[in-house]
Motif scaffolding. Sequence first.
Motif, PDB file in Angstrom:
ATOM      1  N   GLU A   1       9.196  -1.809  -9.242  1.00  0.00           N
ATOM      2  CA  GLU A   1       8.489  -1.512  -7.988  1.00  0.00           C
ATOM      3  C   GLU A   1       7.006  -1.808  -8.030  1.00  0.00           C
ATOM      4  OE1 GLU A   1       9.830  -0.381  -5.257  1.00  0.00           O
ATOM      5  OE2 GLU A   1      11.865   0.102  -5.882  1.00  0.00           O
ATOM      6  N   ASP A   2       6.484  -2.307  -9.140  1.00  0.00           N
ATOM      7  CA  ASP A   2       5.047  -2.529  -9.266  1.00  0.00           C
ATOM      8  C   ASP A   2       4.630  -3.728  -8.387  1.00  0.00           C
ATOM      9  OD1 ASP A   2       2.432  -3.008  -9.968  1.00  0.00           O
ATOM     10  OD2 ASP A   2       2.755  -2.679 -12.103  1.00  0.00           O
ATOM     11  N   TYR A   3       3.854  -3.436  -7.327  1.00  0.00           N
ATOM     12  CA  TYR A   3       3.481  -4.506  -6.387  1.00  0.00           C
ATOM     13  C   TYR A   3       2.494  -5.511  -6.979  1.00  0.00           C
ATOM     14  CZ  TYR A   3       6.030  -2.476  -2.514  1.00  0.00           C
ATOM     15  OH  TYR A   3       7.045  -2.026  -1.705  1.00  0.00           O
ATOM     16  N   ARG A   4       1.840  -5.154  -8.091  1.00  0.00           N
ATOM     17  CA  ARG A   4       0.956  -6.130  -8.730  1.00  0.00           C
ATOM     18  C   ARG A   4       1.766  -7.297  -9.289  1.00  0.00           C
ATOM     19  NH1 ARG A   4      -1.948  -2.093 -12.767  1.00  0.00           N
ATOM     20  NH2 ARG A   4       0.278  -1.541 -12.927  1.00  0.00           N
ATOM     21  N   VAL A   5       3.038  -7.052  -9.574  1.00  0.00           N
ATOM     22  CA  VAL A   5       3.953  -8.099 -10.028  1.00  0.00           C
ATOM     23  C   VAL A   5       4.805  -8.606  -8.862  1.00  0.00           C
ATOM     24  CG1 VAL A   5       5.864  -8.642 -11.588  1.00  0.00           C
ATOM     25  CG2 VAL A   5       4.027  -7.117 -12.331  1.00  0.00           C
ATOM     26  N   LEU A   6       5.225  -7.663  -8.002  1.00  0.00           N
ATOM     27  CA  LEU A   6       6.167  -8.025  -6.938  1.00  0.00           C
ATOM     28  C   LEU A   6       5.555  -9.012  -5.931  1.00  0.00           C
ATOM     29  CD1 LEU A   6       9.032  -7.445  -5.991  1.00  0.00           C
ATOM     30  CD2 LEU A   6       8.125  -5.586  -4.584  1.00  0.00           C
TER      31      LEU A   6
ATOM     32  N   GLU B   1       0.568   8.749   1.491  1.00  0.00           N
ATOM     33  CA  GLU B   1      -0.784   8.481   1.977  1.00  0.00           C
ATOM     34  C   GLU B   1      -1.799   9.489   1.436  1.00  0.00           C
ATOM     35  OE1 GLU B   1      -1.468   7.535   5.950  1.00  0.00           O
ATOM     36  OE2 GLU B   1       0.183   6.102   6.118  1.00  0.00           O
ATOM     37  N   GLU B   2      -1.372  10.739   1.249  1.00  0.00           N
ATOM     38  CA  GLU B   2      -2.315  11.740   0.734  1.00  0.00           C
ATOM     39  C   GLU B   2      -2.766  11.374  -0.670  1.00  0.00           C
ATOM     40  OE1 GLU B   2      -3.755  14.114   2.386  1.00  0.00           O
ATOM     41  OE2 GLU B   2      -2.685  13.386   4.156  1.00  0.00           O
ATOM     42  N   VAL B   3      -1.815  10.921  -1.470  1.00  0.00           N
ATOM     43  CA  VAL B   3      -2.157  10.517  -2.840  1.00  0.00           C
ATOM     44  C   VAL B   3      -3.097   9.321  -2.804  1.00  0.00           C
ATOM     45  CG1 VAL B   3      -1.238   9.618  -5.016  1.00  0.00           C
ATOM     46  CG2 VAL B   3       0.009  11.395  -3.771  1.00  0.00           C
ATOM     47  N   ALA B   4      -2.801   8.352  -1.912  1.00  0.00           N
ATOM     48  CA  ALA B   4      -3.644   7.156  -1.821  1.00  0.00           C
ATOM     49  C   ALA B   4      -5.066   7.531  -1.410  1.00  0.00           C
ATOM     50  CB  ALA B   4      -3.033   6.171  -0.822  1.00  0.00           C
ATOM     51  N   ARG B   5      -5.198   8.470  -0.467  1.00  0.00           N
ATOM     52  CA  ARG B   5      -6.548   8.877  -0.038  1.00  0.00           C
ATOM     53  C   ARG B   5      -7.270   9.642  -1.143  1.00  0.00           C
ATOM     54  NH1 ARG B   5      -3.915   9.481   5.061  1.00  0.00           N
ATOM     55  NH2 ARG B   5      -4.822   8.038   6.590  1.00  0.00           N
ATOM     56  N   SER B   6      -6.517  10.392  -1.913  1.00  0.00           N
ATOM     57  CA  SER B   6      -7.158  11.158  -2.996  1.00  0.00           C
ATOM     58  C   SER B   6      -7.736  10.240  -4.068  1.00  0.00           C
ATOM     59  CB  SER B   6      -6.136  12.110  -3.626  1.00  0.00           C
ATOM     60  OG  SER B   6      -5.175  11.369  -4.373  1.00  0.00           O
TER      61      SER B   6
ATOM     62  N   LEU C   1      -0.827  -0.868  -2.546  1.00  0.00           N
ATOM     63  CA  LEU C   1       0.579  -0.638  -2.190  1.00  0.00           C
ATOM     64  C   LEU C   1       1.263   0.285  -3.194  1.00  0.00           C
ATOM     65  CD1 LEU C   1       1.530  -4.274  -1.052  1.00  0.00           C
ATOM     66  CD2 LEU C   1       1.050  -2.279   0.381  1.00  0.00           C
ATOM     67  N   ASN C   2       0.894   0.196  -4.466  1.00  0.00           N
ATOM     68  CA  ASN C   2       1.435   1.137  -5.455  1.00  0.00           C
ATOM     69  C   ASN C   2       1.024   2.569  -5.112  1.00  0.00           C
ATOM     70  OD1 ASN C   2       2.710  -0.816  -6.944  1.00  0.00           O
ATOM     71  ND2 ASN C   2       1.094  -1.003  -8.470  1.00  0.00           N
TER      72      ASN C   2
ATOM     73  N   GLN D   1       6.879  -4.275   3.438  1.00  0.00           N
ATOM     74  CA  GLN D   1       7.731  -3.219   2.878  1.00  0.00           C
ATOM     75  C   GLN D   1       6.895  -2.171   2.148  1.00  0.00           C
ATOM     76  OE1 GLN D   1      10.739  -5.283   0.597  1.00  0.00           O
ATOM     77  NE2 GLN D   1      11.360  -6.470   2.393  1.00  0.00           N
ATOM     78  N   GLY D   2       5.852  -2.636   1.444  1.00  0.00           N
ATOM     79  CA  GLY D   2       4.984  -1.690   0.754  1.00  0.00           C
ATOM     80  C   GLY D   2       4.106  -0.917   1.728  1.00  0.00           C
ATOM     81  N   LEU D   3       3.573  -1.589   2.734  1.00  0.00           N
ATOM     82  CA  LEU D   3       2.672  -0.946   3.688  1.00  0.00           C
ATOM     83  C   LEU D   3       3.393   0.125   4.495  1.00  0.00           C
ATOM     84  CD1 LEU D   3      -0.013  -0.754   5.253  1.00  0.00           C
ATOM     85  CD2 LEU D   3       0.838  -2.594   6.729  1.00  0.00           C
ATOM     86  N   PHE D   4       4.572  -0.231   5.024  1.00  0.00           N
ATOM     87  CA  PHE D   4       5.299   0.710   5.877  1.00  0.00           C
ATOM     88  C   PHE D   4       6.272   1.589   5.088  1.00  0.00           C
ATOM     89  CE2 PHE D   4       4.460  -2.900   8.918  1.00  0.00           C
ATOM     90  CZ  PHE D   4       3.448  -2.244   9.590  1.00  0.00           C
ATOM     91  N   ARG D   5       6.311   1.383   3.770  1.00  0.00           N
ATOM     92  CA  ARG D   5       7.258   2.129   2.905  1.00  0.00           C
ATOM     93  C   ARG D   5       8.660   2.096   3.516  1.00  0.00           C
ATOM     94  NH1 ARG D   5       4.487   7.641   2.551  1.00  0.00           N
ATOM     95  NH2 ARG D   5       3.419   6.872   4.385  1.00  0.00           N
ATOM     96  N   ASN D   6       9.010   0.908   3.935  1.00  0.00           N
ATOM     97  CA  ASN D   6      10.281   0.701   4.621  1.00  0.00           C
ATOM     98  C   ASN D   6      10.984  -0.508   4.000  1.00  0.00           C
ATOM     99  OD1 ASN D   6      12.360   0.031   6.357  1.00  0.00           O
ATOM    100  ND2 ASN D   6      11.216   0.594   8.193  1.00  0.00           N
ATOM    101  N   PRO D   7      12.132  -0.309   3.343  1.00  0.00           N
ATOM    102  CA  PRO D   7      12.795  -1.421   2.674  1.00  0.00           C
ATOM    103  C   PRO D   7      13.363  -2.470   3.623  1.00  0.00           C
ATOM    104  CG  PRO D   7      14.198   0.516   2.659  1.00  0.00           C
ATOM    105  CD  PRO D   7      12.866   0.954   3.204  1.00  0.00           C
ATOM    106  N   LEU D   8      13.386  -2.158   4.934  1.00  0.00           N
ATOM    107  CA  LEU D   8      13.941  -3.105   5.898  1.00  0.00           C
ATOM    108  C   LEU D   8      12.858  -3.902   6.630  1.00  0.00           C
ATOM    109  CD1 LEU D   8      16.732  -0.872   7.489  1.00  0.00           C
ATOM    110  CD2 LEU D   8      16.916  -2.442   5.573  1.00  0.00           C
TER     111      LEU D   8
END
Length: 342
Positions: A284-289, A232-237, A225-226, A82-89
Amino acid sequence: MTGSRARPLLRRGLALAGLLLFLLFALVLGVGVGAVPVPAGEAVRALLGLSDNPVLTELRLPRVLGGALVGAALALSGAAFQGLFRNPLADPYLMGSASGAALGVTVYAVLVGALSPAFAQHAVFSGLPFSATFAGFLGALLAVGLTLVLAGGTARTHDLVLAGVVVGSVFTGLTTYLMLQDADRVRAVFAYTLGNLAFMGWPGVRALFLFVLLAFPLFLFGRVLNALALGEEVARSLGLPLEALKLLLIALVALLTAAAVAQAGIIGFVGLITPHLLRRLLGEDYRVLLPASFLGGAAFLVLADLLARTLTRPAELPVGVVTTLLGGPFFLYLMWRGRGRA
């Protein structure tokens, strides 16, 4: 550390501790409740390895511990997808990777001629848990790859789910065809494909434990994942080697899914329900999720299997039937809520 920063950390630490206690409660309940009732104290002794009751040590304990590992693996995989694909399903079931793993395991079992004796002994793949999991791993990778190709990448959310369902259906059809070649044992094989913990033995538990350890680096992907949640642009930056990390994450999830499917068949919706419920409680913090999903998924599947063992007693339901009956309405609710927001 200021008080305003310490409070959320304390709250999340307490939440994880609460989930751990809930898991221990589920384990004691899973060991203690069944055709032969067991007092809570004896169930705790069995979990600590202090019991010599063969009903507990050879039958119920491996089933409960194996179920906890399968649930933990599937829920952790669902949260990561869900975090990788930013898809809740997204989850291993809907993305086709669970069906791909089942096909890989089945092809391997047919090729080595291990299907018949394994089912005859009611211990699915107990003699080949490691190699069967590797075959499932290849099948899961193939299914995820086909899903991404058909969907044209990860950006188109609805196409991704649709492609995953199509790939999963085709792979399930191929698995069914292969299994029907062993017509004398179709009933047992069919129960396995529905998702069933009744076949779980100590070899399966040991194999699952090893593969969960191998997938431990998945817990370190919380920061990635956060960052992906922001785009993706933010993650690459932030200087993250995004493509390499994505491939590693997909490989780890495929490995976990294959390990679970090789021992328990296809158990749907655990990876969808658990992360969603915990996200509403913990944020939504994946370090906890990610760790929360691991603990919550383990408890969820142990309790679901308890329902499967007791609802129609003395008969048993495959636990995959119970999770599907719970997960189907939940999936429809998520679609309805998403449509309302659109």
